[in-house]
Design an enzyme around this catalytic site. Structure first.
Site, mmCIF file in Angstrom:
data_model
loop_
_atom_site.group_PDB
_atom_site.id
_atom_site.type_symbol
_atom_site.label_atom_id
_atom_site.label_comp_id
_atom_site.label_asym_id
_atom_site.label_seq_id
_atom_site.Cartn_x
_atom_site.Cartn_y
_atom_site.Cartn_z
ATOM 1 N N HIS A 79 0.827 -1.209 0.000
ATOM 2 C CA HIS A 79 0.000 0.000 0.000
ATOM 3 C C HIS A 79 0.863 1.262 0.000
ATOM 4 C CE1 HIS A 79 -3.110 2.885 1.117
ATOM 5 N NE2 HIS A 79 -4.014 1.931 0.951
ATOM 6 N N PRO A 88 16.748 15.057 10.330
ATOM 7 C CA PRO A 88 17.012 14.420 11.629
ATOM 8 C C PRO A 88 16.576 12.960 11.631
ATOM 9 C CG PRO A 88 15.971 16.562 11.928
ATOM 10 C CD PRO A 88 15.913 16.253 10.458
ATOM 11 N N GLY A 142 8.739 9.559 9.219
ATOM 12 C CA GLY A 142 8.188 10.049 7.957
ATOM 13 C C GLY A 142 7.186 11.174 8.182
#
Length: 574
Positions: A85, A177, A184
């Site tokens: 997905h 970072p 995400g």
């Protein structure tokens, strides 16, 4: 909006569908918020994704969403994520959905506030999508998710593609970072409630079912030259197929055959029930099926449904029958179930399919007085405890007055020869049902208000600081305990308008019932008024106390006059 309880649904998609110990940590974080009900956890191994559904009051749901997203950012590492997905973050998408008592616009603002908090407190970059989007193109989730996680560097460093909410002021220009590499980005937004529904047909033909689906779905069907089935598709100057729109806005549909039932169905997703309600879709699918020589034999709702969808449907079918809509909620729901054949393929239990009912049944709370028997209520009142007391009984008397006025309205709406007056009496019955519901809620609220005072008196008072806090808590609890019976007075006073109308215009055979309703309303107003006075006497804020008592005394005097005038009407007709 109405006085409905404010409820929203949240359906976050987390990028983990294989390790259930990780999913459990996330759902535990969600369930750690009091008042949130976890409805479903649906993991997918191939997609490596889990869809979670939970509901509750807005503040609780938003807090649970934050805790779930924060936990996901800690236990899911997107650098190692692979699945079928599309995805761009540990919490990939997080929509808030209005169920009752709240608008889509309000949910959109809640979503923006949530996204801002996720960025600032949890370090998760967030896009605002769907109804909460700041840019028109970002209403589309696919635009926000373009490039998926693998495009994270470009998403965060390109000003045109940066999320709407960034963990650091000014955004990023170079390295990312590690914390953001792990989690995400997330799309946070608001959308309308989606109802998945299947319309059962008296045929096994998928082709016939598809034809009906194309007749009604918003997208419609391709326009063809000559034969509408086999003809060459018509295209526009850009080479795109020209479509003949269907009749139902905000719907998507196809036809299919179900082996389990041995019938064909029109399977439909309804994306905005404010535009196309459930009952409107039912009638239109019935019309389209009839035009093709078929019948809709029933309806199958997949998943859960907001209560209002069934209430609106039940009232719609009652009006078609020229019947009063001012009847108990459970009766309205039953009409909806039978009218649309929701129990055609298997039993339909509203307590298992309606979100609000699931929340009611799952709530852990002490037994309510209004849920006891009449006998148990009387016995509980008679005991030596101070509550329930006069304020509670006053609220119940008001509810009984409203119930009697409503009864006369419903009897009048169905009286032989009065069919043309059904809408008039139905409107009065609707008003009576609303007042009865408000007053029944006040039955328990009055007792709760007294208990709040007792709790305040039980606070510690060893130090001067504790004494000050205790005194303030007692004062606030007493103000509340004074305002609750004042609300009972106001609601009970409105009962007079129903009883007066029914005494004057209602079924003559029930005029005495309208009179008893007025007497009950008078008792409710005067009884609640006594509670306003006794509680106000304990207030230290004498100015506020005087205002509350003055308002109560005015309502009491007006109630005496109303009751006498209604009884004069009743006695003239007896």
């Amino acid at each position: 909006m109405t006085n409905e309880k404010r409820i929203i649904e949240c359906v976050p998609n987390f990028s983990e569908g294989r390790d259930m110990s990780i999913v459990k940590q996330i759902t535990d974080a969600i369930e750690s918020v009091e008042g949130v009900l976890l409805l479903n956890v649906d993991p997918g191994e191939a997609t490596n994704r889990t869809v979670v559904t939970f509901v509750g009051e807005p503040e609780a749901v938003v807090e649970a969403a934050f805790r779930g997203a924060k936990k996901a950012s800690e236990v899911i590492d997107m650098r190692r994520h692979h699945g079928a997905h599309p995805r761009m973050g540990a919490t990939d998408v997080l929509p808030l959905i209005p169920v009752s008592g709240i608008t889509l616009e309000e949910c959109a603002q809640l979503a923006r506030n949530l996204a801002a908090r996720m960025a600032s407190e949890a370090g998760i970059p967030c896009y605002a999508y769907e109804a909460s989007a700041f840019r028109p193109e970002r209403k589309n989730l696919a635009v926000c998710r373009a490039g998926e996680y693998e495009a994270l560097q470009e998403k965060l460093t390109n000003p045109d593609k940066q999320p709407d909410y960034m963990p650091m002021e000014g955004g990023l220009t170079a390295s990312i970072p590690e914390s953001i590499l792990r989690c995400g980005c997330t799309a946070v937004g608001a959308r309308d409630f989606l109802i998945a529904v299947n319309w059962n047909l008296n045929t096994t033909s998928t082709r016939r079912a598809n034809a009906i689906a194309f007749d009604v779905r918003e997208k419609g069907r391709p326009k063809r030259e000559g034969n509408p089935i086999t003809g060459k598709p018509v295209v526009d100057e850009n080479g795109h197929a020209v479509m003949i729109p269907g009749t139902l806005k905000c719907t998507k549909a196809i036809g299919w055959y179900i082996d389990e039932y041995g019938i064909a169905q029109v399977s439909m997703n309804m994306t905005d029930i404010n535009v196309t309600p459930l009952h409107v879709a039912f009638d239109e699918v019935c019309r389209a099926a009839h035009a093709r020589g078929l019948r809709v034999t029933g309806t199958e709702i997949v998943g859960l449904v907001p209560k209002r969808a069934l209430i609106e449907a039940g009232k719609y079918f009652l009006r078609k029958q020229n019947r009063s809509t001012g009847i108990p909620e459970e009766d309205i729901v039953k009409i909806a179930v039978k009218s649309m054949g929701l129990d055609d393929l298997k039993p339909f239990n509203p307590r298992e399919k309606v979100i609000e009912y699931l929340m009611e049944d799952a709530a852990e709370m002490s037994a309510k007085l209004v849920d006891t028997t009449v006998k148990a209520f009387a016995h509980e009142t008679s005991r030596e405890s101070a509550a329930p007391g006069g304020g509670t009984i006053a609220a119940y008397m008001g509810a009984l007055g409203a119930a009697l006025g409503t009864m006369v309205a419903n009897l009048s709406s169905h009286k032989a020869g009065w069919d043309d007056r059904c809408p008039e009496f139905s409107a009065w019955a609707d008003r009576g049902q609303a007042l009865m519901g408000e007053l029944l809620a006040l039955v328990d609220e009055d007792t709760d208000a007294f208990n709040r005072i007792m709790t305040a008196f039980g606070l510690p008072k060893k130090t001067e600081h504790e004494k000050a806090l205790r005194a303030e808590a007692i004062e606030q609890a007493t103000v509340h305990a004074t305002e609750v019976p004042l609300r009972t007075m106001k609601a009970s006073y409105e009962v007079f308008s129903i009883c007066r109308a029914m005494a004057q215009e209602g079924n003559p055979a029930s005029v005495s019932d309208a009179g008893v309703g007025a007497l009950a309303a008078r008792a409710a107003v005067l009884g609640a008024g006594l509670n306003v006075k006794i509680n106000a006497a304990q207030l230290k804020d004498r100015a506020k106390a005087e205002v509350l008592v003055a308002e109560a005394e005015t309502i009491m005097e007006n109630a005496k006059r109303e009751e006498q005038e209604i009884m004069n009407i009743v006695n003239l007709k007896l």
